[in-house]
Design an enzyme around this catalytic site. Structure first.
Site, PDB file in Angstrom:
ATOM      1  N   HIS A 113       0.796  -1.226   0.000  1.00 56.90           N
ATOM      2  CA  HIS A 113       0.000   0.000   0.000  1.00 56.90           C
ATOM      3  C   HIS A 113       0.833   1.284   0.000  1.00 56.90           C
ATOM      4  O   HIS A 113       0.549   2.233   0.733  1.00 56.90           O
ATOM      5  CB  HIS A 113      -0.954   0.008   1.188  1.00 56.90           C
ATOM      6  CG  HIS A 113      -2.121  -0.925   1.042  1.00 56.90           C
ATOM      7  ND1 HIS A 113      -2.564  -1.404  -0.175  1.00 56.90           N
ATOM      8  CD2 HIS A 113      -2.943  -1.473   1.986  1.00 56.90           C
ATOM      9  CE1 HIS A 113      -3.614  -2.187   0.019  1.00 56.90           C
ATOM     10  NE2 HIS A 113      -3.860  -2.261   1.310  1.00 56.90           N
ATOM     11  N   HIS A 188      -9.581   2.918   0.435  1.00 54.09           N
ATOM     12  CA  HIS A 188      -9.655   1.761   1.335  1.00 54.09           C
ATOM     13  C   HIS A 188     -10.746   1.926   2.397  1.00 54.09           C
ATOM     14  O   HIS A 188     -10.557   1.555   3.557  1.00 54.09           O
ATOM     15  CB  HIS A 188      -8.312   1.536   2.014  1.00 54.09           C
ATOM     16  CG  HIS A 188      -8.023   0.104   2.345  1.00 54.09           C
ATOM     17  ND1 HIS A 188      -8.844  -0.660   3.135  1.00 54.09           N
ATOM     18  CD2 HIS A 188      -6.999  -0.708   1.980  1.00 54.09           C
ATOM     19  CE1 HIS A 188      -8.330  -1.865   3.268  1.00 54.09           C
ATOM     20  NE2 HIS A 188      -7.211  -1.930   2.565  1.00 54.09           N
ATOM     21  N   GLU A 326     -12.007  -2.417  -3.170  1.00 56.04           N
ATOM     22  CA  GLU A 326     -10.983  -1.500  -3.655  1.00 56.04           C
ATOM     23  C   GLU A 326     -10.807  -1.654  -5.169  1.00 56.04           C
ATOM     24  O   GLU A 326     -10.279  -2.651  -5.643  1.00 56.04           O
ATOM     25  CB  GLU A 326      -9.651  -1.784  -2.953  1.00 56.04           C
ATOM     26  CG  GLU A 326      -9.741  -1.784  -1.430  1.00 56.04           C
ATOM     27  CD  GLU A 326      -8.594  -2.559  -0.815  1.00 56.04           C
ATOM     28  OE1 GLU A 326      -7.435  -2.144  -1.005  1.00 56.04           O
ATOM     29  OE2 GLU A 326      -8.861  -3.580  -0.160  1.00 56.04           O
TER      30      GLU A 326
END
Length: 370
Positions: A113, A188, A326
């Site tokens: 991420h 997210h 996502e």
């Protein structure tokens, strides 16, 4: 409707001012955001009886976002979302090493991420505006410097949230660079359409417009294979509750008794932003539709939550408290020549859109598929 308070999000992080922003539409829906991580904090929508609830997991103050065990509530993820195997990739013959921050990976941790201080932990510039239809929006800007978290090139990023009068959040991602780089942005947010975050999402019904998925290994890193999921426990082409097959096992994708961590390859469509997923919650009558220009959708039902985080209204977030949908490009694309690239070159614009539309139905189970 108990909205978040500005004073609880008024702070300074690394010399930059953190603020709370509130958008409203003509129907009474309210969405709130902060420029810390460009985060979507809450979304107030009615159920079939007119009862309003916030359907997004999160906290009522900035300090809890800074100290939470789960780091990504509502955040924009970048420069690249998901995992990059071995925390490195090659672009135009040059090898780049990234920060190693994933709990998976031996002997070298993978990159997750966007890294240790990715976009989710930066304070963005922000401004509230209205579009030509009078709908309220929030535009957030971030300048990502060359070699930030190991990524090449300076990158100018803009994320715009718009709360439309049909009770949808439109997220527009745009970016430009000064040298070849990679970019794959997502949001997210964790959703729970019941409005009761102590109630697991396993009874939510789910449709995902995908017949294939990206195969992953035990570290959740793609193997490079695209697999058919028709008539497997991963198949949601026919709506089913999230918990229906949750006790089955698919290595690297479905963890028996826990849940899903799957990158679905969305079925191609001629539409600009086709229907990608639909979630319904029977008791409240709420439904969430997801439309996107992206090629993939990552499903994760928060099965790693363990009650460590206490969110809004003192609610502890246990396993299955929320659902992440996502939208994104192919996971770990820079390391797989067979995947569509997520590269960006000077003079070209990264431009993607995702819409999260909230609906109310007399009976959520009767919502037809498009």
């Amino acid at each position: 409707m108990e909205l978040l308070k500005k004073e609880n999000f008024s702070s300074t992080i690394n010399g930059a001012a953190v603020k709370l922003f509130t958008l409203r539409n003509k129907n009474g829906c309210v969405a709130q955001f902060t420029n810390y991580g460009a985060r979507w904090l809450c979304m107030w929508v009615p159920d079939r009886n007119g009862k309003w609830d916030d359907v997004i997991l999160g906290f009522d103050n900035i300090n809890d976002y800074l100290t939470a065990k789960e780091k990504y509530y509502g955040a924009v993820i970048g420069r690249v979302c998901g995992r990059i195997g071995g925390a490195q990739f090659s672009l135009n013959g040059i090898r780049y090493s990234l920060s190693e921050n994933d709990i998976f990976g031996k002997p070298v941790k993978n990159h997750l991420h966007g890294g240790i201080n990715g976009f989710s932990f930066r304070v963005w510039d922000a401004e509230v505006a209205k579009n030509k239809d009078g709908e309220e929006s929030l535009a957030l800007h971030y300048f990502s410097k060359d070699r930030e978290e190991g990524y090449p090139g300076n990158l100018e990023v803009k994320v715009t949230y718009t709360l439309s009068d049909d009770n949808a959040i439109h997220i527009r991602y745009t970016a430009g660079c000064d040298r070849p780089t990679v970019i794959n942005l997502t949001n997210h947010a964790y959703f729970n359409l019941s409005g009761n975050m102590e109630q697991s999402v396993v009874e939510h019904s789910l449709f995902i417009n995908a017949a294939k998925a990206i195969e992953c290994n035990e570290e959740l890193i793609p193997t490079g294979k695209i697999v058919s999921i028709k008539n497997t426990p991963l198949d949601f082409m026919q709506p089913a509750t999230i918990g229906l097959r949750i006790h089955e096992n698919v290595p690297g994708q479905l963890f028996a008794g826990k849940g899903y961590a799957v990158t679905y390859i969305l079925n191609p469509s001629g539409e600009t932003a086709p229907l990608s997923a639909r979630v319904t919650e029977k008791k409240s009558g709420r439904a969430l539709e997801v439309y996107t220009t992206q090629t993939c959708l990552q499903l994760y039902n928060a099965w790693l939550f363990d009650g460590s985080d206490t969110g809004k209204n003192g609610c502890r977030y246990h396993s299955g408290a929320g659902l992440a949908l996502e939208t994104q490009g192919y996971t770990d694309a820079p390391n797989h020549s067979g995947f569509p690239p997520v590269s960006l070159t000077p003079g070209r614009e990264y431009n993607q859109q995702t819409i999260y539309k909230f609906l109310v139905q007399p009976d959520a189970q009767t919502i037809p598929l498009l």
